[in-house]
Every structure is written in C-alpha cells, then in structure tokens.
Design an enzyme around this catalytic site. Structure first.
Site, mmCIF file in Angstrom:
data_model
loop_
_atom_site.group_PDB
_atom_site.id
_atom_site.type_symbol
_atom_site.label_atom_id
_atom_site.label_comp_id
_atom_site.label_asym_id
_atom_site.label_seq_id
_atom_site.Cartn_x
_atom_site.Cartn_y
_atom_site.Cartn_z
ATOM 1 N N TYR A 30 0.857 -1.180 -0.001
ATOM 2 C CA TYR A 30 -0.124 0.061 -0.039
ATOM 3 C C TYR A 30 0.791 1.129 -0.226
ATOM 4 O O TYR A 30 1.908 1.118 -0.537
ATOM 5 C CB TYR A 30 -1.242 -0.084 1.208
ATOM 6 C CG TYR A 30 -2.140 0.863 0.652
ATOM 7 C CD1 TYR A 30 -3.092 0.445 -0.447
ATOM 8 C CD2 TYR A 30 -2.374 2.184 1.192
ATOM 9 C CE1 TYR A 30 -3.960 1.191 -0.725
ATOM 10 C CE2 TYR A 30 -3.523 2.799 0.749
ATOM 11 C CZ TYR A 30 -4.306 2.448 -0.246
ATOM 12 O OH TYR A 30 -5.354 3.223 -0.909
ATOM 13 N N ARG A 82 -8.198 10.359 -8.606
ATOM 14 C CA ARG A 82 -7.502 11.116 -7.752
ATOM 15 C C ARG A 82 -6.852 10.199 -7.030
ATOM 16 O O ARG A 82 -6.989 9.883 -5.875
ATOM 17 C CB ARG A 82 -8.291 12.144 -6.918
ATOM 18 C CG ARG A 82 -7.508 13.239 -6.029
ATOM 19 C CD ARG A 82 -7.825 12.922 -4.347
ATOM 20 N NE ARG A 82 -7.328 11.555 -4.109
ATOM 21 C CZ ARG A 82 -7.511 10.998 -2.728
ATOM 22 N NH1 ARG A 82 -8.343 11.750 -1.977
ATOM 23 N NH2 ARG A 82 -6.938 9.814 -2.600
ATOM 24 N N LYS A 141 -5.993 -2.134 -1.456
ATOM 25 C CA LYS A 141 -6.971 -1.926 -0.176
ATOM 26 C C LYS A 141 -7.475 -3.068 0.109
ATOM 27 O O LYS A 141 -7.901 -3.586 1.461
ATOM 28 C CB LYS A 141 -8.428 -1.015 -0.453
ATOM 29 C CG LYS A 141 -7.597 0.486 -0.560
ATOM 30 C CD LYS A 141 -8.270 1.452 0.392
ATOM 31 C CE LYS A 141 -7.295 2.468 0.868
ATOM 32 N NZ LYS A 141 -7.842 3.576 1.611
ATOM 33 N N GLU A 161 -13.265 4.737 -3.618
ATOM 34 C CA GLU A 161 -12.097 4.830 -3.266
ATOM 35 C C GLU A 161 -11.276 5.767 -4.396
ATOM 36 O O GLU A 161 -11.518 5.496 -5.562
ATOM 37 C CB GLU A 161 -11.064 3.785 -3.167
ATOM 38 C CG GLU A 161 -9.981 3.725 -2.702
ATOM 39 C CD GLU A 161 -9.703 4.039 -1.348
ATOM 40 O OE1 GLU A 161 -10.738 3.611 -0.466
ATOM 41 O OE2 GLU A 161 -9.071 4.755 -0.815
ATOM 42 N N ASP A 162 -10.644 6.960 -4.118
ATOM 43 C CA ASP A 162 -9.932 7.796 -4.726
ATOM 44 C C ASP A 162 -10.707 8.347 -6.142
ATOM 45 O O ASP A 162 -10.047 8.242 -7.233
ATOM 46 C CB ASP A 162 -8.534 6.889 -5.217
ATOM 47 C CG ASP A 162 -7.654 6.927 -3.954
ATOM 48 O OD1 ASP A 162 -8.163 7.412 -3.102
ATOM 49 O OD2 ASP A 162 -6.415 6.593 -4.013
ATOM 50 N N ASP A 198 -13.906 5.848 1.445
ATOM 51 C CA ASP A 198 -12.997 5.813 2.588
ATOM 52 C C ASP A 198 -12.095 7.201 2.591
ATOM 53 O O ASP A 198 -11.641 7.644 3.648
ATOM 54 C CB ASP A 198 -11.754 4.656 2.302
ATOM 55 C CG ASP A 198 -11.024 4.327 3.469
ATOM 56 O OD1 ASP A 198 -11.583 4.348 4.473
ATOM 57 O OD2 ASP A 198 -9.881 4.476 2.984
ATOM 58 N N ASP A 199 -12.058 7.833 1.376
ATOM 59 C CA ASP A 199 -11.294 9.274 1.389
ATOM 60 C C ASP A 199 -11.918 10.107 2.495
ATOM 61 O O ASP A 199 -11.215 10.726 3.009
ATOM 62 C CB ASP A 199 -10.965 9.682 -0.234
ATOM 63 C CG ASP A 199 -10.390 8.574 -0.903
ATOM 64 O OD1 ASP A 199 -9.340 7.946 -0.351
ATOM 65 O OD2 ASP A 199 -11.245 8.278 -1.659
ATOM 66 N N ASN A 223 -0.427 11.910 1.088
ATOM 67 C CA ASN A 223 0.394 10.804 0.630
ATOM 68 C C ASN A 223 0.614 11.110 -0.846
ATOM 69 O O ASN A 223 -0.023 11.579 -1.576
ATOM 70 C CB ASN A 223 -0.473 9.309 0.643
ATOM 71 C CG ASN A 223 -0.709 9.048 2.149
ATOM 72 O OD1 ASN A 223 0.056 9.382 2.967
ATOM 73 N ND2 ASN A 223 -1.986 8.670 2.435
HETATM 74 P P1 NAD Z 1 -8.816 16.593 -2.822
HETATM 75 O O1 NAD Z 1 -8.503 16.541 -4.023
HETATM 76 O O2 NAD Z 1 -10.392 16.306 -2.496
HETATM 77 O O3 NAD Z 1 -8.607 17.798 -2.046
HETATM 78 C C1 NAD Z 1 -7.460 18.663 -2.046
HETATM 79 C C2 NAD Z 1 -7.462 19.836 -1.231
HETATM 80 O O4 NAD Z 1 -6.438 20.450 -1.226
HETATM 81 C C3 NAD Z 1 -8.575 20.738 -2.055
HETATM 82 O O5 NAD Z 1 -9.367 21.500 -1.226
HETATM 83 C C4 NAD Z 1 -7.598 21.783 -2.600
HETATM 84 O O6 NAD Z 1 -8.083 22.779 -2.740
HETATM 85 C C5 NAD Z 1 -6.444 21.626 -1.665
HETATM 86 N N1 NAD Z 1 -5.167 22.502 -2.225
HETATM 87 C C6 NAD Z 1 -4.617 22.115 -3.228
HETATM 88 N N2 NAD Z 1 -3.475 22.748 -3.466
HETATM 89 C C7 NAD Z 1 -3.565 23.593 -2.312
HETATM 90 C C8 NAD Z 1 -2.468 24.633 -2.015
HETATM 91 N N3 NAD Z 1 -1.365 24.859 -2.652
HETATM 92 N N4 NAD Z 1 -2.813 25.053 -0.902
HETATM 93 C C9 NAD Z 1 -3.702 24.879 0.065
HETATM 94 N N5 NAD Z 1 -4.710 23.799 -0.352
HETATM 95 C C10 NAD Z 1 -4.538 23.227 -1.568
HETATM 96 O O7 NAD Z 1 -7.874 15.334 -2.136
HETATM 97 P P2 NAD Z 1 -8.283 14.694 -0.715
HETATM 98 O O8 NAD Z 1 -9.093 13.269 -0.968
HETATM 99 O O9 NAD Z 1 -8.787 15.583 0.255
HETATM 100 O O10 NAD Z 1 -6.711 14.190 -0.444
HETATM 101 C C11 NAD Z 1 -5.738 15.370 -0.115
HETATM 102 C C12 NAD Z 1 -4.617 14.571 0.337
HETATM 103 O O11 NAD Z 1 -4.784 13.934 1.547
HETATM 104 C C13 NAD Z 1 -3.879 13.360 -0.369
HETATM 105 O O12 NAD Z 1 -2.664 13.573 -0.461
HETATM 106 C C14 NAD Z 1 -4.194 12.406 0.285
HETATM 107 O O13 NAD Z 1 -3.248 11.100 -0.282
HETATM 108 C C15 NAD Z 1 -4.123 12.568 1.401
HETATM 109 N N6 NAD Z 1 -4.957 11.741 2.279
HETATM 110 C C16 NAD Z 1 -4.232 11.092 3.455
HETATM 111 C C17 NAD Z 1 -4.999 9.990 4.067
HETATM 112 C C18 NAD Z 1 -4.564 9.569 5.356
HETATM 113 O O14 NAD Z 1 -3.345 9.717 5.265
HETATM 114 N N7 NAD Z 1 -5.120 8.632 6.216
HETATM 115 C C19 NAD Z 1 -6.529 9.730 3.956
HETATM 116 C C20 NAD Z 1 -6.866 10.256 2.774
HETATM 117 C C21 NAD Z 1 -6.392 11.386 2.132
#
Ligand code: NAD
Length: 567
Positions: A116, A169, A187, A258-259, A281-282, A421
């Site tokens: 993963y 995504r 997953k 997912e994603d 899950d996200d 991530n």
């Molecule tokens: P998403 O695309 O739904 O959201 C991304 C957000 O980041 C948007 O609101 C966007 O406006 C904002 N953004 C982009 N560029 C930016 C900047 N320069 N400054 C401020 N904000 C900015 O994506 P998501 O599903 O919310 O995932 C976001 C990140 O979180 C990914 O890297 C994902 O891997 C990570 N994530 C981690 C976990 C975990 O560790 N458990 C779980 C889910 C998501």
C-alpha cells in the site's frame, strides 16, 4: 477427469474431493499448481504429490510453510527498490494466495508500505509497464449497457466487499486513469491482512472512464481507454448502471468508493449512501483515523476536544470529511452543531475559507466562517492560533519552518498532522516537525516515517493510516450484513481505535498502536461496529447471543487446504 491415487495409498488416505472440484470437474495436479487459491507449491507433501498427480511436477525437496515464508521474504528483500518488492509480492499473490497473506500478515510493518502507500502510488504510476496479470474487474465505457455481464464474468457469486475507483485522484498523485487499479487491489489485500476478511469474497473494480492525464494517453503501455475522461450526465448514467448492477448481483455487498475526484466523490456518496451499503474511505475512513489520532493527541496535550481550533490545509474529501466527523463527535458530547463547526477552519488553494468568499463548493460551506480573508497558511495560523494543524492538501513542504514555528509559539504542544500521501507529498517530514518545534510537536503522518532521534529523545511518528479503520469496519459489516453505513460507524471506529492506543505508545509520541497490533485493532472495531449495527436496527439478522464469537467466525485464515484425510 478422475484422479487415481495409487492403490496402496488409497487404503490409508482419502482425497478430499471437494477441495479439488471446480465446476463439477476434478482438477489435474498441474491445474492445482496454477490455481493460487489451492496451490501449496513446494509444501505439497510426498503423499499429496502421489495422490494428486503432482509427481515430477515439483522438485524433490518438500518445504514447511515456515521455510516457504523465509524463502519468500528472502526473495522479496533481494531488491532494495520498493517497486521491485511490490512486483515480487504481486507475483507471490498470483502463485500462492495463502502464502502471500501469511507473509503479509506476519510482516505488516515492513510490507504494508510495499503493498500500500507509499509504494502502491509508484506502482499505479507505472501500472502499464509492470503489468503481468489482470486482477479484479476493469469495467470500461465499452461495457455500457452490459455492466451486469462483466459482473457475471467474475467467478465468485457471493461477493461481500467491493472497492471501486475511477482513478481520478489516486492518493495525492492525481488522475491515473485505469492505472488506479492498484488501489482497490491494495485496499482489499488490507481487508484480508488486517481484518481477516476472506479474499474470496473481495472484488477490486476500476471504472475506466478515460483519463485527462496526457502523459498516460501518450504512453504506449497505458492499459486503459485512450480518451478524455467522461463527465456530466453520461458519467452519472455509467455509474448508475454500475451501482444498480452491483446491488442486483450482490445484495449483501459493502461498496467502498475509493480515490474518486472530489467533485464526484461527494455527489456519489450523497446519492448512494442510503440506497445501498456503501461508504467513501477518503472522506469517511480518513475521518475515522484522523479523529482517533486527535483524541490520542489530546491525551498528550491535555486539552478537551471542544476547546480545540483545528485548521486544515486542504478542503477536499479528507479535510471536510475529518472536520465533519470532529463536529459529529463534539455534538455527541453535547456541543451545539454551529459552535462545533466554528472549531474547524479550512485553507484551500485560494486561502482561508471564509463566508465572504463566493462560489464555494457545497462541502466547504459549513466551515466558511465570518472572518477576514487570509492569503496563505502562515497568515491563517497567525490569525486563528489553531491548536491543531492538519495537512490534507497534497502540497509537499507546505508546513515550512515558519508555519511550525508559529504553531509552536501559540501552543505548548502543537498538534501537527501531515497526512498527504505518498511520502513525497507530505506537508512536512517527521524530523522537520520535531526539529522546528523544538521537540514539542505532537505529530502524525499519512505515509510512514522512521523514528527520529532529537536531543537525546526518540520520537516515534504515528501513521494515520486508514488501514487502522476500514478493514475492521468491513469485517463488522460483512458479519452483520448491514443495510447501510451511517456516519456513526466511523465515530464508533475512531473511539475504539483511540481507546486501544496505549500510554506507552503515546509516551513515544505515537498516536496509534503499532501496526503489529492491527489485527487486534480491526477485530475490536469489527465487534464494536457489529454491536452498533444491531443496536441501530441496520440488519435483518437476529442478534447472536455471543456477538464476539459470531464476528470471529467470519475470520479467514491463510491456512493451506488439507487435501488428504485418514481413511
Ligand atoms: P482532494 O482533491 O479532495 O482535496 C485536496 C484539497 O487540497 C483541495 O481542497 C484543494 O483546494 C487543496 N489544495 C490544493 N492545493 C493547495 C494549496 N496549494 N494550498 C492549500 N490547499 C490546496 O483530495 P483529498 O482526498 O482530500 O486528499 C488530499 C490529500 O490527503 C492526498 O494527498 C491524500 O493522499 C491525503 N489523504 C491521506 C489520508 C491518510 O493519510 N489517512 C487519507 C486520505 C487522504
């Protein structure tokens, strides 16, 4: 085709024919070797080899399972390149499923980052180039009107968990189209490795609706449809056909989104959450694991949840999902919803999300408070003085030294979660968080970081890995055949996880139990979820007297089949 054991042998042993049957036919020995579910490889005993038509098809040496595990690990560790290790693990899964899960379960801390995040991210980027065998279902636009037929082509009828992506995504890596298949595959492997959900009832699916990733479209080994991503009403119709056919084919299935890109993720969840047993899950799983981390952090900082000001960098699926669950937890403790929402603030790519901003997406609006705009994160930290900063933006190094220093100026123990991530997208590293805060940060990340030595102390950064939460929820749902997955289930999971994190873990700075305990964590979450499902009347099943035993009866173990019994 009948298997004929040699006659002296038949006097003592009987072949368990049901293990060899496939659609009414008995398998040849050679077929067994090529069926990962039944293959034992060099662990087939001499008696089995004689009885099952395997003589000559295997080298003479019979290995114990322990020796096979040792050899598999030696093979996997042979390369220092994580992607090569990913390929070696996938090859093992294709050859011998029991051995694969045994190796994975026994070495989760080492191998979860391979199967993963972070390595799965690289695997998805290069999926077409490392492609060997298909795994899961690729439902593409060409199958419109015939999606039910694709589902019927899957050889298992009783599917209980589907993880589906449309690849828009993938982690923080963006649109990877059909290459995103690595995510549902990974997953579902965690469902089995962490919570013992049988791999035989799991189905990874990619909805191949094209991609807007031009590099992939130009890549001659790209595996998906070479066309721009389907959007609008046609996309919705495609997903609608898919969900309808899934519900028809597998009435007790848990469907995990997912994603998906966030424009679709929120809409699809809203559309389907009451129609069938599904979650995203996200949005929701992330929220569960982050809330558990926050509850753990508060045991270190000493504050009450209701007194926190949480600032999110990133206002997408993860950010607003976590914020909503924090609010739900505050409300469950008696807070008024509007007051609870004012504890959560969002910064997106346009700066602080405030009420005066126009055209805000629906999911951000509850957190658009009356306040002066702040152009960047540092300005927002100075203005709001948050107690916790949560990075879910996919923007590497966004938590730079001044941001962490400002958090440290405003808090004795600043809570800093860099959850993006894979590792390359993390808002800061563990070392930076500890060094820039003079060792005061309470830190967690999305991808794993090694322990950090700083000023004579060893800090163990916790990994806010969704795998602490979704497999246990899945097991609880499978065991209860729940009709739907309400948000409360994520509260139940978060509280259970937080309660398991020990004082010893917290003393090292780690907000989660060690990954080595993840099976216990998953079982505890599954039992708590099952309890909730029965209490909330979300199932047609009658509550068993011993709910724990009932849940445990669903645990799949990666044991080899015993083909022979004494006669
Ligand atoms: P998403 O695309 O739904 O959201 C991304 C957000 O980041 C948007 O609101 C966007 O406006 C904002 N953004 C982009 N560029 C930016 C900047 N320069 N400054 C401020 N904000 C900015 O994506 P998501 O599903 O919310 O995932 C976001 C990140 O979180 C990914 O890297 C994902 O891997 C990570 N994530 C981690 C976990 C975990 O560790 N458990 C779980 C889910 C998501």
């Amino acid at each position: 085709m009948a298997l004929r054991p040699v006659s002296w042998f038949a006097l003592h042993m009987t072949i368990r024919r049901e293990l060899l049957e496939h659609e009414g036919h008995l398998r040849l020995g050679v077929e067994l070797l090529h069926d990962p579910r039944r293959n034992k490889g060099t662990a087939f005993t001499l008696e089995e080899r004689r009885a099952l038509g395997l003589c000559g098809l295997l080298p003479a040496q019979v290995l114990t399972e322990a020796e096979q595990i040792e050899r598999s690990l030696e093979n996997i560790r042979r390369s220092t390149d994580p992607l090569q290790r990913y390929i070696a693990m996938a090859a093992l899964q294709d050859r011998n499923e029991s051995l694969y899960f045994r190796v994975l379960q026994d070495n989760l801390a080492e191998l979860m980052p391979i199967v993963y995040t972070p390595t799965v991210g690289r695997a998805c980027e290069e999926y077409g180039h490392i492609f060997r065998r298909p795994r899961g279902l690729f439902v593409s636009l060409e199958h419109r009107g015939r999606i039910g037929e694709c589902l019927r082509n899957w050889p298992v009828r009783d599917v209980r968990v589907i993880v589906v992506t449309d690849g828009e995504r993938i982690l923080g890596l963006g649109d990877l189209g059909a290459n995103g298949m690595g995510i549902p595959v990974g997953k579902l492997n965690l469902y089995t490795a962490c919570a013992g959900v049988s791999p035989h009832v799991c189905l990874p699916i990619t909805l191949d609706v094209g991609t807007d990733n031009t590099a992939l479209l130009e890549d001659r080994f790209y595996i998906g449809e070479r066309r721009p991503r389907l959007r609008g009403a046609e996309y919705d119709e495609f997903v609608e056909e898919f969900v309808t056919e899934v519900a028809k084919a597998y009435p007790h299935v848990l469907l995990q989104f997912e994603d998906f890109g966030n424009k679709n993720a929120f809409r699809l969840l809203d559309r389907y959450r009451e129609r069938l047993c599904c979650f995203n899950d996200d949005i929701q799983g992330t929220a569960g694991v982050a809330l558990a981390g926050l509850l753990g952090a508060l045991r270190l900082t000493g504050g009450a949840l209701e007194d926190q000001r949480v600032l999110f960098l990133g206002a997408g699926e993860a950010g607003t999902g976590i914020a909503n669950l924090i609010v739900a937890e505050m409300v469950s403790r008696g807070a008024d919803p509007a007051t609870a929402r004012r504890c959560c603030w969002l910064v997106d790519s346009q700066g602080l999300v405030v009420a005066s901003r126009s055209g805000l997406a629906h999911h951000k609006q509850p957190f658009a408070h009356d306040a002066a705009p702040a152009g960047d994160l540092l300005a927002a930290v100075e203005a709001l003085r948050p107690t916790a900063l949560i990075g879910v933006s996919g923007q590497p190094m966004a938590f730079h030294e001044q941001v962490i220093a400002a958090m440290t100026r405003h808090n004795q123990r600043p809570i800093v979660f860099a959850l993006s991530n894979p590792t390359s997208k993390a808002e800061c590293t563990a070392r930076q968080a500890y060094e820039w805060s003079d060792g005061r940060a309470v830190f967690a990340s999305g991808s794993p970081f090694d322990p950090v030595e700083y000023r004579g102390r060893t800090f163990v950064p916790g990994q806010g890995n969704n795998a602490y939460v979704f497999p246990g929820i899945g097991l609880g749902i499978v065991a209860t055949a729940a009709r739907m997955v309400p948000d409360e289930i994520f509260l139940v999971a978060a509280r259970t996880l937080a309660a398991i994190t020990s004082a010893n873990d917290l003393a090292t700075g780690c907000l989660y139990p060690p990954l080595a305990q993840i099976q216990q964590v998953s079982l505890a979450i599954a039992e708590a979820v099952a309890e909730f499902v029965f209490e909330a009347g979300l199932t047609e099943l009658e509550r068993p007297d011993d709910l724990g035993a009932h849940v445990r009866s669903f645990l799949w173990k990666p044991d080899y089949p015993e083909y022979l019994t004494e006669s």
